[in-house]
Scaffold this motif. Structure first.
Motif, short mmCIF file in Angstrom:
data_model
loop_
_atom_site.label_atom_id
_atom_site.label_comp_id
_atom_site.label_asym_id
_atom_site.label_seq_id
_atom_site.Cartn_x
_atom_site.Cartn_y
_atom_site.Cartn_z
N HIS A 101 0.81 -1.13 0.11
CA HIS A 101 0.06 0.00 -0.11
C HIS A 101 0.91 1.24 0.20
O HIS A 101 1.77 1.09 0.66
CB HIS A 101 -1.04 0.00 1.30
CG HIS A 101 -2.12 -0.84 1.17
ND1 HIS A 101 -3.39 -0.69 0.59
CD2 HIS A 101 -1.94 -2.19 1.37
CE1 HIS A 101 -4.05 -1.66 0.53
NE2 HIS A 101 -3.42 -2.92 1.09
N PHE B 174 1.56 5.69 0.17
CA PHE B 174 1.23 6.58 1.04
C PHE B 174 2.10 7.80 0.49
O PHE B 174 3.27 7.64 0.11
CB PHE B 174 1.53 6.40 2.53
CG PHE B 174 0.76 5.30 3.15
CD1 PHE B 174 -0.37 5.47 3.85
CD2 PHE B 174 1.29 3.94 2.93
CE1 PHE B 174 -1.12 4.37 4.41
CE2 PHE B 174 0.53 2.87 3.43
CZ PHE B 174 -0.54 2.99 4.21
N HIS C 143 -0.90 10.56 4.13
CA HIS C 143 -2.14 10.10 3.33
C HIS C 143 -2.03 8.65 2.70
O HIS C 143 -1.14 8.58 1.81
CB HIS C 143 -2.87 11.17 2.70
CG HIS C 143 -3.16 12.43 3.07
ND1 HIS C 143 -4.27 12.79 3.94
CD2 HIS C 143 -2.23 13.53 3.29
CE1 HIS C 143 -3.93 14.02 4.46
NE2 HIS C 143 -3.03 14.37 3.80
N ARG C 144 -2.97 7.85 2.77
CA ARG C 144 -2.94 6.75 1.92
C ARG C 144 -3.26 7.13 0.49
O ARG C 144 -3.94 8.32 0.36
CB ARG C 144 -4.23 5.63 2.24
CG ARG C 144 -3.77 4.33 1.77
CD ARG C 144 -4.94 3.21 2.31
NE ARG C 144 -6.08 3.46 1.81
CZ ARG C 144 -7.29 2.89 2.05
NH1 ARG C 144 -7.21 2.04 3.25
NH2 ARG C 144 -8.28 3.01 1.53
N SER D 103 -4.92 2.26 -3.34
CA SER D 103 -3.59 2.48 -2.71
C SER D 103 -2.76 1.08 -2.67
O SER D 103 -1.65 1.13 -2.75
CB SER D 103 -3.64 2.79 -1.40
OG SER D 103 -4.28 1.70 -0.59
#
Length: 437
Positions: free
Chosen positions: A133, A135, A143-144, A162
């Motif tokens: 994921h 960021f 933030h993602r 993401s």
């Protein structure tokens, strides 16, 4: 002799990639247009790193492939240890625009069936990948990716996912796997036993980049192919076991046969900014400059005016600078958020015309071009053939920003310093910081 070559899918990211290599003592040049094969071979004997700045991030897949295939083939034929497909550290792409999936397919068709590492993280810019994921930082918060204010609502490639494995799987039928931080102790074994076509790599810190550099980026055969951001460039620079420390300036002849090395002149303290960026950070930087006394000139899209380069705006910019304005910002406001392609191309031609007129009719020799797609189009319209990192880059400009000097056959533009600014990067006072440097 060339150790690594890369193609950058936008211009601002390409200057960042070049800087990652030159910071460790490697000599490098960034080509804006591909020279003839004989000239490219000469450059390969002069430089440790050769980059090619492109615009693939703004192209649909078929046009993207038409651009990148011959370039990647030429870079392969130079025989470097690595060839990188340089992408933005926010993974800007979609199935219909700047497809990373298509880049992966083209790369494997040229470099062979080896597993392709994909490293999007760039910790020094606040871009991280953890358990696949992604960021990204903005305004002091992490933030993602699919919730990051700018990228989640990007006008061209809004990020809805993401997990980079899923993001890429939406762009190709190739098998996308991953290596997570918890497996980094067994990186070589994991890579050797992989049944995937490509592997997304985690990175949270520079130490993770170093771990990657020590293991899976050491190629069994060369050239090896990888996809990634400036974080990958940093890891590749680390992976080169015998980097040269010689900081020789390899001058590339201009098209008029003159030495193309930067000759910085003009009046210190004046800067021209041309912007097609729609980023909130760029808007903040423009507002801060105007509050400091800069002259602001918005462009208005008028199809009939495209061919003449909006002469009224260019003339006003020249008048303001010759009258002593600290700087001028020519910008597109919010207009380009309503369209892509044709509109961006039209604005870029007008912005290039402004740069040309200002450089020819004032003493300004520092130009900021804001916006990744805008930067590529403006430099191509100006006829810039290559960029070299400037030895006078102010250290306080921030991560991901590199001042470069232009190499071109135009004697008035040759040696002009350009700062190619991604929309989201730079402190709010960036333009004044460059002016005062």
């Amino acid at each position: 002799m060339v150790e690594v070559a890369f193609y950058g899918d936008d211009f601002t990211g390409s200057t960042d990639a070049l800087a990652q290599f030159t910071r460790v003592g490697l000599s490098g040049v960034l080509l804006v247009t591909m020279p003839a094969w004989d000239e490219l071979q000469v450059l390969a004997r002069q430089y440790d790193v050769i980059g090619v700045a492109g615009v693939a991030r703004s192209l649909p897949p078929d046009e993207q492939e038409a651009e990148i295939r011959p370039i990647l083939q030429a870079l392969r034929d130079l025989g470097p240890r690595f060839v990188q497909y340089k992408v933005c550290s926010t993974a800007d792409s979609s199935p219909t625009l700047g497809s990373l999936g298509r880049a992966l397919e083209v790369g494997r068709s040229i470099f062979g069936p080896a597993v392709v590492p994909i490293l999007i993280a760039q910790p020094d810019l606040g871009r991280y990948t953890v358990f696949s994921h992604h960021f990204a930082a903005e305004a002091g918060a992490i933030h993602r990716l699919d919730r990051q204010p700018t990228m989640s609502s990007h006008p061209a490639t809004p990020m809805r996912e993401s997990d980079l494995r899923l993001h890429l799987a939406n762009q190709t039928n190739l098998r996308i796997g991953a290596i997570h931080l918890t497996s980094y102790a067994d990186l070589p074994a994991h890579d050797a036993q992989s049944t995937y076509d490509a592997l997304v790599l985690d990175a949270l810190t520079d130490a993770d980049l170093q771990a990657i550099a020590r293991t899976i980026l050491i190629p069994p055969t060369t050239p090896a192919f990888a996809i990634g951001s400036g974080g990958l460039s940093k890891a590749l620079a680390t992976a080169l076991t015998t980097p040269t420390t010689q900081q020789t300036n390899h001058a590339m002849p201009g098209r008029d046969g003159r030495d193309g090395r930067a000759q910085v002149g003009g009046v210190a303290g004046q800067v021209l900014v041309v912007s097609g960026s729609q980023s909130p950070r760029t808007a903040e930087q423009i507002a801060r400059a105007v509050a400091s006394g800069w002259h602001s000139l918005p462009l208005t899209y008028r199809p009939a005016a495209v061919s003449d380069g909006s002469p009224a705006v260019a003339a006003e910019a020249v008048r303001a600078l010759n009258a002593g304005a600290p700087g001028v910002v020519v910008h597109t406001g919010e207009a380009t958020g309503r369209a892509t392609g044709e509109l961006l191309g039209a604005f870029s031609k007008e912005l290039a015309a402004v740069v040309r007129e200002v450089v020819r009719n004032t003493q300004v020799r520092r130009v900021v071009v804001a916006g990744g797609d805008t930067s590529g189009r403006v430099l191509r319209d100006l006829g810039v053939t290559a960029l070299e990192p400037s030895p006078t880059t102010p250290s306080h400009l921030g991560q991901g920003l590199t001042l470069c000097t232009a190499i071109t056959g135009d004697p008035q533009l040759n040696g002009t310093q350009f700062l190619l600014k991604p929309g989201q990067l730079g402190a709010p006072n960036l333009f004044d910081a460059l002016r005062q440097a």
